[in-house]
Scaffold this motif. Structure first.
Motif, PDB file in Angstrom:
ATOM      1  N   ILE A  80       0.866  -1.177   0.000  1.00  0.00           N
ATOM      2  CA  ILE A  80       0.000   0.000   0.000  1.00  0.00           C
ATOM      3  C   ILE A  80       0.898   1.221   0.000  1.00  0.00           C
ATOM      4  O   ILE A  80       1.700   1.414   0.918  1.00  0.00           O
ATOM      5  CB  ILE A  80      -0.931  -0.001   1.228  1.00  0.00           C
ATOM      6  N   ASP A  81       0.780   2.050  -1.042  1.00  0.00           N
ATOM      7  CA  ASP A  81       1.719   3.144  -1.244  1.00  0.00           C
ATOM      8  C   ASP A  81       0.968   4.367  -1.753  1.00  0.00           C
ATOM      9  O   ASP A  81       0.119   4.251  -2.638  1.00  0.00           O
ATOM     10  CB  ASP A  81       2.786   2.717  -2.257  1.00  0.00           C
ATOM     11  N   ALA A  82       1.282   5.525  -1.204  1.00  0.00           N
ATOM     12  CA  ALA A  82       0.611   6.752  -1.609  1.00  0.00           C
ATOM     13  C   ALA A  82       0.794   7.021  -3.102  1.00  0.00           C
ATOM     14  O   ALA A  82      -0.147   7.458  -3.779  1.00  0.00           O
ATOM     15  CB  ALA A  82       1.137   7.933  -0.795  1.00  0.00           C
ATOM     16  N   ALA A  83       1.986   6.750  -3.619  1.00  0.00           N
ATOM     17  CA  ALA A  83       2.231   6.984  -5.042  1.00  0.00           C
ATOM     18  C   ALA A  83       1.352   6.093  -5.908  1.00  0.00           C
ATOM     19  O   ALA A  83       0.868   6.510  -6.964  1.00  0.00           O
ATOM     20  CB  ALA A  83       3.707   6.746  -5.361  1.00  0.00           C
ATOM     21  N   ALA A  84       1.133   4.860  -5.462  1.00  0.00           N
ATOM     22  CA  ALA A  84       0.257   3.951  -6.202  1.00  0.00           C
ATOM     23  C   ALA A  84      -1.192   4.422  -6.136  1.00  0.00           C
ATOM     24  O   ALA A  84      -1.948   4.304  -7.108  1.00  0.00           O
ATOM     25  CB  ALA A  84       0.393   2.536  -5.657  1.00  0.00           C
ATOM     26  N   GLY A  85      -1.594   4.964  -4.983  1.00  0.00           N
ATOM     27  CA  GLY A  85      -2.943   5.507  -4.870  1.00  0.00           C
ATOM     28  C   GLY A  85      -3.162   6.670  -5.813  1.00  0.00           C
ATOM     29  O   GLY A  85      -4.191   6.758  -6.495  1.00  0.00           O
ATOM     30  N   ALA A  86      -2.174   7.572  -5.885  1.00  0.00           N
ATOM     31  CA  ALA A  86      -2.267   8.704  -6.810  1.00  0.00           C
ATOM     32  C   ALA A  86      -2.276   8.221  -8.250  1.00  0.00           C
ATOM     33  O   ALA A  86      -2.981   8.781  -9.107  1.00  0.00           O
ATOM     34  CB  ALA A  86      -1.101   9.662  -6.576  1.00  0.00           C
ATOM     35  N   SER A  87      -1.537   7.157  -8.536  1.00  0.00           N
ATOM     36  CA  SER A  87      -1.499   6.601  -9.889  1.00  0.00           C
ATOM     37  C   SER A  87      -2.869   6.086 -10.305  1.00  0.00           C
ATOM     38  O   SER A  87      -3.307   6.300 -11.444  1.00  0.00           O
ATOM     39  CB  SER A  87      -0.473   5.468  -9.951  1.00  0.00           C
ATOM     40  N   ALA A  88      -3.554   5.394  -9.392  1.00  0.00           N
ATOM     41  CA  ALA A  88      -4.887   4.867  -9.709  1.00  0.00           C
ATOM     42  C   ALA A  88      -5.851   5.989 -10.091  1.00  0.00           C
ATOM     43  O   ALA A  88      -6.621   5.877 -11.049  1.00  0.00           O
ATOM     44  CB  ALA A  88      -5.432   4.080  -8.526  1.00  0.00           C
ATOM     45  N   VAL A  89      -5.808   7.082  -9.328  1.00  0.00           N
ATOM     46  CA  VAL A  89      -6.685   8.217  -9.623  1.00  0.00           C
ATOM     47  C   VAL A  89      -6.310   8.855 -10.959  1.00  0.00           C
ATOM     48  O   VAL A  89      -7.178   9.211 -11.766  1.00  0.00           O
ATOM     49  CB  VAL A  89      -6.625   9.250  -8.480  1.00  0.00           C
ATOM     50  N   ALA A  90      -5.018   8.978 -11.215  1.00  0.00           N
ATOM     51  CA  ALA A  90      -4.565   9.593 -12.468  1.00  0.00           C
ATOM     52  C   ALA A  90      -4.961   8.750 -13.679  1.00  0.00           C
ATOM     53  O   ALA A  90      -5.383   9.277 -14.715  1.00  0.00           O
ATOM     54  CB  ALA A  90      -3.054   9.786 -12.436  1.00  0.00           C
ATOM     55  N   SER A  91      -4.835   7.441 -13.573  1.00  0.00           N
ATOM     56  CA  SER A  91      -5.204   6.558 -14.678  1.00  0.00           C
ATOM     57  C   SER A  91      -6.700   6.642 -14.973  1.00  0.00           C
ATOM     58  O   SER A  91      -7.121   6.737 -16.133  1.00  0.00           O
ATOM     59  CB  SER A  91      -4.813   5.113 -14.358  1.00  0.00           C
ATOM     60  N   ALA A  92      -7.527   6.601 -13.911  1.00  0.00           N
ATOM     61  CA  ALA A  92      -8.973   6.678 -14.110  1.00  0.00           C
ATOM     62  C   ALA A  92      -9.375   8.043 -14.666  1.00  0.00           C
ATOM     63  O   ALA A  92     -10.250   8.135 -15.532  1.00  0.00           O
ATOM     64  CB  ALA A  92      -9.686   6.406 -12.789  1.00  0.00           C
ATOM     65  N   THR A  93      -8.721   9.095 -14.179  1.00  0.00           N
ATOM     66  CA  THR A  93      -9.025  10.436 -14.676  1.00  0.00           C
ATOM     67  C   THR A  93      -8.735  10.549 -16.163  1.00  0.00           C
ATOM     68  O   THR A  93      -9.537  11.094 -16.940  1.00  0.00           O
ATOM     69  CB  THR A  93      -8.215  11.487 -13.896  1.00  0.00           C
ATOM     70  N   ALA A  94      -7.594  10.019 -16.598  1.00  0.00           N
ATOM     71  CA  ALA A  94      -7.238  10.063 -18.018  1.00  0.00           C
ATOM     72  C   ALA A  94      -8.242   9.281 -18.853  1.00  0.00           C
ATOM     73  O   ALA A  94      -8.610   9.694 -19.957  1.00  0.00           O
ATOM     74  CB  ALA A  94      -5.826   9.512 -18.214  1.00  0.00           C
ATOM     75  N   ALA A  95      -8.700   8.139 -18.332  1.00  0.00           N
ATOM     76  CA  ALA A  95      -9.676   7.334 -19.065  1.00  0.00           C
ATOM     77  C   ALA A  95     -11.014   8.057 -19.170  1.00  0.00           C
ATOM     78  O   ALA A  95     -11.669   8.041 -20.228  1.00  0.00           O
ATOM     79  CB  ALA A  95      -9.846   5.983 -18.374  1.00  0.00           C
ATOM     80  N   ILE A  96     -11.435   8.690 -18.083  1.00  0.00           N
ATOM     81  CA  ILE A  96     -12.695   9.442 -18.107  1.00  0.00           C
ATOM     82  C   ILE A  96     -12.615  10.579 -19.125  1.00  0.00           C
ATOM     83  O   ILE A  96     -13.562  10.818 -19.894  1.00  0.00           O
ATOM     84  CB  ILE A  96     -13.018   9.990 -16.703  1.00  0.00           C
ATOM     85  N   ARG A  97     -11.494  11.268 -19.152  1.00  0.00           N
ATOM     86  CA  ARG A  97     -11.332  12.376 -20.096  1.00  0.00           C
ATOM     87  C   ARG A  97     -11.314  11.881 -21.541  1.00  0.00           C
ATOM     88  O   ARG A  97     -11.735  12.601 -22.452  1.00  0.00           O
ATOM     89  CB  ARG A  97     -10.067  13.152 -19.753  1.00  0.00           C
TER      90      ARG A  97
END
Length: 330
Positions: A80-97
């Protein structure tokens, strides 16, 4: 949506099973089918996972969009890593866009890890809140709908304490959740869904025997929905409505009212739709399984069911979809 829908796959937490089940799901599809998929996530994680699973050819056959890039030191399956958490949000955001831009038709999101996202300092209460934020809508305008085990259940409230949920609950929120669920049913091929309305208290309060909340909030919501043309049951206990069956969509007031029956009937294979926005996002109904991440043993059935649901309107072995007149679309 047709079977040729262009789908964006967001990897979820890169230290969880998301990369593995995404690649395994794509491997299970005919090669020609893979051309309609775009994968959003850190490329290094995808390459490592593909190499481990022997699926380099699968990765080469889909479009990859770099998103949520991680430093090599943060790539650690099961951690469990903060950088991985931020990555998940960034990936989903890019897909939504990508859907907003018209490049894709819908998003399939692999599981995130809420603790990792919280450690990254990102306000997040599930994919519905992210869809709302990226689409510029209020967070209480996008709702979670679970599909699995022959059931469709939309949730009025989600990841919050029961006390907090009850404090912010009101008639219009219940109405908006039911509308969003009904419209999602229409997009999935179920016109004019028969809606079962769960109560707040046991037995929907039996009048006001167990409290005034149902009479104050749920009964007016049912009346308003009926006036708009929706077919909605009287408020009843969740146990009673589910045991009787006969509804295409159920409205759960709280998280566990909807999650327990779906996960009991469809363990690790349910799909979770974020509904109420212009972007349709479908995520798997299970977590990131950090205990088995990186071991190559995760099963991709939930991803495949989500792909089928978004592509054809029906999950594999899912509920029937009777047709009737089109509902009012609000």
């Amino acid at each position: 949506m047709s079977g040729g829908a262009r789908l964006a796959i967001a990897l979820g937490d890169p230290n969880g099973i998301g990369p593995e089940i995404a690649l395994k799901a794509l491997a299970a599809l005919p090669q020609a089918e893979r051309e309609r998929f775009s994968v959003f996530g850190p490329g290094e994680v995808l390459r490592r996972t593909a190499h481990q699973l022997g699926l380099n050819d699968v990765l080469a056959g889909v479009r990859h969009h770099e998103a949520g890039t991680l430093e090599a030191s943060a790539i650690a399956p099961g951690r469990i890593d903060a950088a991985a958490g931020a990555s998940a949000v960034a990936s989903a955001t890019a897909a939504i866009r990508a859907v907003q831009a018209g490049d894709c038709d819908a998003v399939i999101a692999c599981p995130h890890h809420e603790t990792a996202i919280a450690q990254a300092g990102i306000a997040f209460s599930g994919y519905p809140s992210l869809v709302a934020r990226v689409c510029g809508q209020p967070t209480d305008s996008v709702f979670l709908m679970l599909v699995g085990g022959g059931l469709r259940i939309v949730h009025v409230t989600l990841h919050e304490s029961v006390r907090t949920a009850l404090d912010r609950l009101h008639t219009d929120l219940i109405v908006r959740a039911a509308r969003a669920g009904a419209l999602a049913c229409t997009r999935l091929g179920v016109a004019s869904p028969r809606i079962g309305m769960f109560g707040i208290n046991p037995h929907a309060s039996e009048g006001e025997l167990f409290g005034p909340e149902d009479a104050q909030m749920v009964v007016p919501a049912v009346e308003k929905l009926r006036a708009e043309g929706y077919r909605v049951s009287n408020p009843a206990g969740a146990d009673t409505l589910l045991s009787e069956g006969g509804h295409d969509l159920y409205v759960a007031i709280f998280h566990d009212q909807g999650h327990i029956p779906i996960k009991l009937l469809s363990p690790k294979a349910a799909s979770a739709l974020s509904v109420g926005a212009g972007v349709l996002l479908c995520s798997v109904g299970h977590g990131s399984a950090m205990d088995i991440a990186g071991q190559g043993i995760a099963e991709p059935e939930a991803v495949l069911r989500s792909i089928q649901l978004v592509s054809t309107g029906r999950a594999a072995h899912g509920p029937s979809t009777p047709s009737a007149r089109s509902p009012i679309e609000q």
